[in-house]
Motif scaffolding. Structure first.
Motif, PDB file in Angstrom:
ATOM      1  N   LYS A 100      -7.990  11.454  -4.003  1.00  0.00           N
ATOM      2  CA  LYS A 100      -7.547  11.463  -2.605  1.00  0.00           C
ATOM      3  C   LYS A 100      -6.290  10.632  -2.437  1.00  0.00           C
ATOM      4  N   ARG A 101      -5.487  11.034  -1.469  1.00  0.00           N
ATOM      5  CA  ARG A 101      -4.234  10.348  -1.160  1.00  0.00           C
ATOM      6  C   ARG A 101      -4.535   8.964  -0.613  1.00  0.00           C
ATOM      7  N   ARG A 102      -3.767   8.002  -1.084  1.00  0.00           N
ATOM      8  CA  ARG A 102      -3.921   6.627  -0.598  1.00  0.00           C
ATOM      9  C   ARG A 102      -3.273   6.530   0.780  1.00  0.00           C
ATOM     10  N   LYS A 103      -4.005   6.030   1.731  1.00  0.00           N
ATOM     11  CA  LYS A 103      -3.469   5.852   3.080  1.00  0.00           C
ATOM     12  C   LYS A 103      -2.570   4.628   3.060  1.00  0.00           C
ATOM     13  N   SER A 104      -1.401   4.766   3.644  1.00  0.00           N
ATOM     14  CA  SER A 104      -0.438   3.673   3.562  1.00  0.00           C
ATOM     15  C   SER A 104      -0.617   2.613   4.640  1.00  0.00           C
ATOM     16  N   GLY A 105      -1.371   2.864   5.658  1.00  0.00           N
ATOM     17  CA  GLY A 105      -1.580   1.871   6.711  1.00  0.00           C
ATOM     18  C   GLY A 105      -3.037   1.823   7.105  1.00  0.00           C
ATOM     19  N   VAL A 115      -6.030   2.439   9.282  1.00  0.00           N
ATOM     20  CA  VAL A 115      -6.312   3.429  10.315  1.00  0.00           C
ATOM     21  C   VAL A 115      -7.232   2.782  11.339  1.00  0.00           C
ATOM     22  N   ARG A 117       0.841  -1.208   0.000  1.00  0.00           N
ATOM     23  CA  ARG A 117       0.000   0.000   0.000  1.00  0.00           C
ATOM     24  C   ARG A 117       0.872   1.253   0.000  1.00  0.00           C
ATOM     25  N   ALA A 118       1.971   1.221   0.729  1.00  0.00           N
ATOM     26  CA  ALA A 118       2.870   2.373   0.778  1.00  0.00           C
ATOM     27  C   ALA A 118       3.490   2.628  -0.602  1.00  0.00           C
ATOM     28  N   ALA A 124       0.946   4.144  -2.916  1.00  0.00           N
ATOM     29  CA  ALA A 124       0.735   5.555  -2.551  1.00  0.00           C
ATOM     30  C   ALA A 124       1.824   6.427  -3.172  1.00  0.00           C
ATOM     31  N   LYS A 183       1.433   9.413  -6.044  1.00  0.00           N
ATOM     32  CA  LYS A 183       2.012  10.756  -5.909  1.00  0.00           C
ATOM     33  C   LYS A 183       2.822  11.117  -7.150  1.00  0.00           C
TER      34      LYS A 183
END
Length: 190
Positions: free
Chosen positions: A173-178, A180, A141-142, A145, A149
């Motif tokens: 929207k920005r992809r969340k890397s972890g 939440v 996922r990181a 992301a 970008k």
């Protein structure tokens, strides 16, 4: 605007009808008269469509803008712009060489987009492609992301060059890397 037909000998004693399209219009950006011609069009319907397309091209073409036909051309222009701004003695505020390598690595995964027109790259396509990367297990996922970008940075470069009029991924929207996790509420005893 004119469509003219003419006969051309395609083999000895055999003549075929072809069409020639000639179009002119006043360009909206330069205010100058612009002409376009095409020959050897095999049918009248194709000639009529081409006449309209050439007229639009004459009217709307902006010569000052940079035009990228597809993703590959835009990506190469972006990377060459960064290569010109690599940190050196004469340019101490430039990019680090490692930054260029990271950008190349992130963009190399989008090789299947190379022939894709810029108008076809939408937020939905980007999300689907990055989700596919994650599902295949090749990327975390990181990492996706970071790729997202980089895609947005390429389109920001195109916007700065004047190649596009608006940023198609601006609202992506920005992809969340972890994952939440919701915060635990403290009890009165804690």
């Amino acid at each position: 605007m004119a469509i003219r037909d003419y006969k051309k000998e395609v083999s000895p004693g055999v003549f075929k009808t072809f069409y020639k399209v000639q179009v002119e219009a006043i360009n909206e950006y330069s205010g100058k008269r612009v002409q376009r011609k095409r020959e050897s069009i095999p049918s009248l319907p194709k000639a009529r469509r081409l006449e309209h397309d050439l007229w639009i091209e004459c009217k709307k073409f902006c010569p000052e803008k940079v035009h990228f036909k597809n993703w590959s051309e835009l990506k190469l222009a972006y990377l060459s712009d960064i290569e010109e701004n690599i940190r050196s003695q004469s340019n101490p505020d430039g990019f680090a060489p490692q930054t260029l390598e990271k950008k190349k690595y992130r963009l190399i995964h989008l090789g299947k987009w190379d022939k894709l027109s810029l108008e076809l790259i939408t937020p939905k396509l980007v999300r689907e492609c990055l989700d596919e990367f994650e599902k295949s297990g090749k990327h975390s996922r990181a990492n996706t992301a970071e790729i997202q970008k980089e895609i947005k940075a390429v389109f920001s470069f195109a916007l700065d060059c004047g190649a596009i009029s608006h940023h198609p991924l601006q609202r992506l929207k920005r992809r969340k890397s972890g994952a939440v996790r919701p915060k635990k509420r403290l009890t009165p005893e804690e």
